[in-house]
Scaffold this motif. Sequence first.
Motif, short mmCIF file in Angstrom:
data_model
loop_
_atom_site.label_atom_id
_atom_site.label_comp_id
_atom_site.label_asym_id
_atom_site.label_seq_id
_atom_site.Cartn_x
_atom_site.Cartn_y
_atom_site.Cartn_z
N GLU A 107 -6.62 10.07 -6.48
CA GLU A 107 -5.72 9.15 -5.80
C GLU A 107 -6.18 8.90 -4.36
O GLU A 107 -6.57 9.83 -3.65
N VAL A 108 -6.11 7.63 -3.96
CA VAL A 108 -6.37 7.21 -2.59
C VAL A 108 -5.07 6.64 -2.05
O VAL A 108 -4.51 5.70 -2.64
N MET A 109 -4.60 7.18 -0.95
CA MET A 109 -3.28 6.79 -0.42
C MET A 109 -3.43 6.00 0.88
O MET A 109 -4.34 6.27 1.68
N TYR A 110 -2.53 5.05 1.07
CA TYR A 110 -2.49 4.28 2.32
C TYR A 110 -1.14 3.59 2.42
O TYR A 110 -0.42 3.43 1.42
N ALA A 111 -0.79 3.19 3.62
CA ALA A 111 0.43 2.41 3.82
C ALA A 111 0.23 1.01 3.24
O ALA A 111 -0.90 0.54 3.09
N ARG A 113 2.16 -2.97 3.65
CA ARG A 113 0.84 -3.55 3.70
C ARG A 113 -0.01 -2.95 4.81
O ARG A 113 0.45 -2.68 5.90
N SER A 114 -1.30 -2.79 4.46
CA SER A 114 -2.28 -2.39 5.45
C SER A 114 -3.56 -3.16 5.14
O SER A 114 -3.49 -4.24 4.54
N PHE A 115 -4.70 -2.66 5.54
CA PHE A 115 -5.96 -3.39 5.39
C PHE A 115 -6.20 -3.71 3.93
O PHE A 115 -6.21 -2.82 3.07
N GLU A 116 -6.40 -4.99 3.62
CA GLU A 116 -6.45 -5.42 2.23
C GLU A 116 -7.68 -4.95 1.47
O GLU A 116 -7.74 -5.07 0.24
N ALA A 117 -8.66 -4.37 2.15
CA ALA A 117 -9.83 -3.84 1.44
C ALA A 117 -9.53 -2.50 0.78
O ALA A 117 -10.25 -2.09 -0.15
N TYR A 118 -8.50 -1.78 1.24
CA TYR A 118 -8.25 -0.45 0.68
C TYR A 118 -8.05 -0.46 -0.84
O TYR A 118 -8.69 0.34 -1.54
N PRO A 119 -7.18 -1.31 -1.39
CA PRO A 119 -7.03 -1.29 -2.85
C PRO A 119 -8.30 -1.70 -3.58
O PRO A 119 -8.56 -1.23 -4.69
N ILE A 120 -9.10 -2.55 -2.95
CA ILE A 120 -10.34 -2.99 -3.60
C ILE A 120 -11.32 -1.84 -3.72
O ILE A 120 -11.85 -1.55 -4.80
N ILE A 121 -11.57 -1.14 -2.61
CA ILE A 121 -12.58 -0.08 -2.65
C ILE A 121 -12.08 1.12 -3.45
O ILE A 121 -12.89 1.85 -4.04
N ALA A 122 -10.77 1.32 -3.51
CA ALA A 122 -10.25 2.40 -4.36
C ALA A 122 -10.49 2.08 -5.82
O ALA A 122 -10.97 2.92 -6.60
N GLN A 123 -10.19 0.85 -6.22
CA GLN A 123 -10.34 0.47 -7.63
C GLN A 123 -11.81 0.44 -8.04
O GLN A 123 -12.14 0.77 -9.18
N ILE A 124 -12.68 0.05 -7.13
CA ILE A 124 -14.11 0.04 -7.46
C ILE A 124 -14.59 1.43 -7.87
O ILE A 124 -15.40 1.60 -8.77
N GLY A 126 -12.80 3.66 -9.23
CA GLY A 126 -12.04 4.14 -10.38
C GLY A 126 -10.83 4.95 -10.00
O GLY A 126 -10.10 5.44 -10.88
N ALA A 127 -10.57 5.11 -8.70
CA ALA A 127 -9.41 5.89 -8.25
C ALA A 127 -8.13 5.07 -8.34
O ALA A 127 -8.15 3.84 -8.38
N ARG A 128 -7.02 5.78 -8.31
CA ARG A 128 -5.71 5.13 -8.33
C ARG A 128 -5.20 4.98 -6.91
O ARG A 128 -5.22 5.92 -6.12
N SER A 129 -4.73 3.77 -6.57
CA SER A 129 -4.13 3.54 -5.26
C SER A 129 -2.69 4.02 -5.25
O SER A 129 -1.92 3.75 -6.18
N VAL A 130 -2.33 4.73 -4.18
CA VAL A 130 -0.94 5.11 -3.93
C VAL A 130 -0.54 4.38 -2.66
O VAL A 130 -0.99 4.72 -1.56
N GLN A 131 0.28 3.35 -2.82
CA GLN A 131 0.68 2.51 -1.70
C GLN A 131 2.09 2.90 -1.26
O GLN A 131 3.04 2.81 -2.03
N VAL A 132 2.20 3.35 -0.01
CA VAL A 132 3.49 3.80 0.54
C VAL A 132 4.03 2.70 1.44
O VAL A 132 3.37 2.33 2.43
#
Length: 359
Positions: A107-111, A113-124, A126-132
Motif C-alpha cells: 500500500e502507498v498512502m497519501y492525502a 486530493r494531492s499531487f495527481e501523479a501519486y495514484p499513477i506511480i502507485a498503480q504502475i 502494482g501497489a494499492r493506493s490508500v487515499q485519505v
Amino acid sequence: MSETSPRLRAELDGIPTYKPGRPAAADGPVAYKLSSNENPYPPLPGVLESAVAAAHAFNRYPDMACTGLMNELADRFGVPVEHLATGTGSVGVAQQLVQATSGPGDEVMYAWRSFEAYPIIAQISGARSVQVPLTAGEAHDLDAMAGAITDRTRLIFVCNPNNPTGTVVRRAELERFLDRVPSDVLVVLDEAYREFNRDLDVPDGIEIYRDRPNVAVLRTFSKAYGLAGLRVGFAVAHPPVAAALRKTAVPFGVSQLAQDAAVASLRAEDELLGRVGSLVCERARVYEGLVAQGWTVPETQANFVWLRLGERTADFAAVCDAAGVTVRPFPGEGVRITIGEEEANDLLLRTAGAFRKEL
C-alpha cells in the motif's frame, strides 16, 4: 498475421493519465498560462550560458553519477553525498521510491486530493493506493492517515505545501505523525514548493530527515528555480534509501544540460530569492483580491491558489480561457491557479470577480 496483442501487466488497465496544464493558445485569445505552476521568469543569471556550453557536447553521454551537481547539493544542504540521489524531476524520483518500496499487495498512502501523479506511480508498481481525504480546511488529516496504516503500508507521501491546495503541515503535527509511523514505513516529504513557504511553523524537511532513517525529502529545480523544461530533481535520504534510488534510476536520465543548469541555479540563489519574494508578494495580492471578492481560498504557501468550485469548475475554466488566461481544472472539484506575472494576475482577478457576480 495474429490478432493477439502482446500480454501486458494487468496493473496498467484503467491507470489514470497525468494531465498537464494546458498551454496558452498560440493562435487564440489566451495569452497567459497559469495552469502548470511554472516560474514566469527567464533562467537565472549564468544558467542559460551553462546550458549552451553543455549543448556543445550533445554527442556525449552525461555524467551518470551527476558528480558536480551531487557535490553542489551536498555543500548547499549540509548532507553527505551518499545521502543524495537525482532524477528526472521530483516526480521521477518519487516513482523510483515507489518502485524501491512497493509492489503487488503493498500500500502507498497519501492525502487526497494531492499531487495527481501519486495514484499513477502507485498503480504502475502494482501497489494499492490508500487515499485519505483532506480536512474541511483542505489540509492533510495526519491523524486519519496514521489510523489508516496497516502491515501492508510501505510508503506514505506528505506533500508540503500540498499540491493543488497550497496548505501546509506544521512541525508539531508532522512530528507527532512521524512518531506514530512504524520505523519500516518510508515517509516521503514532497517539498517541490518549499521555497515559496513563509510560515515559520512549517519545518524544513531536511532538518526532519536527519534524525529519522525512515524519512526522505523530495526537492525539484522545476518550480522556484525555473528549470521545468530540463527535468531535474533530487532526494535527500539515509544511505539505504538513497542507494535504492540510484539502483532504480534510468541510466543517464538527467542530461548534462540539466545538471549544469542546476549547479548554476544553486550558485545564483541571491537572485532566486528576489524572484521568489516577488512571486510571494503577488501571491498575497491575488489571495487577498479573491477573498475580497467573496471566494473561500485556503491559505497557501505555494506558488498557486486553490478554488473549490465543484460542479462549476469547468465553467470557471472556460470563462478564464475565453478571457485570455488558462487555469488548471480538476473536474467536479476545483481549479488551481498559478501565480504568474503581474499582468496575468490582474486578468485573473478581473475574470474571477466577474464570474463571482454571476454565482
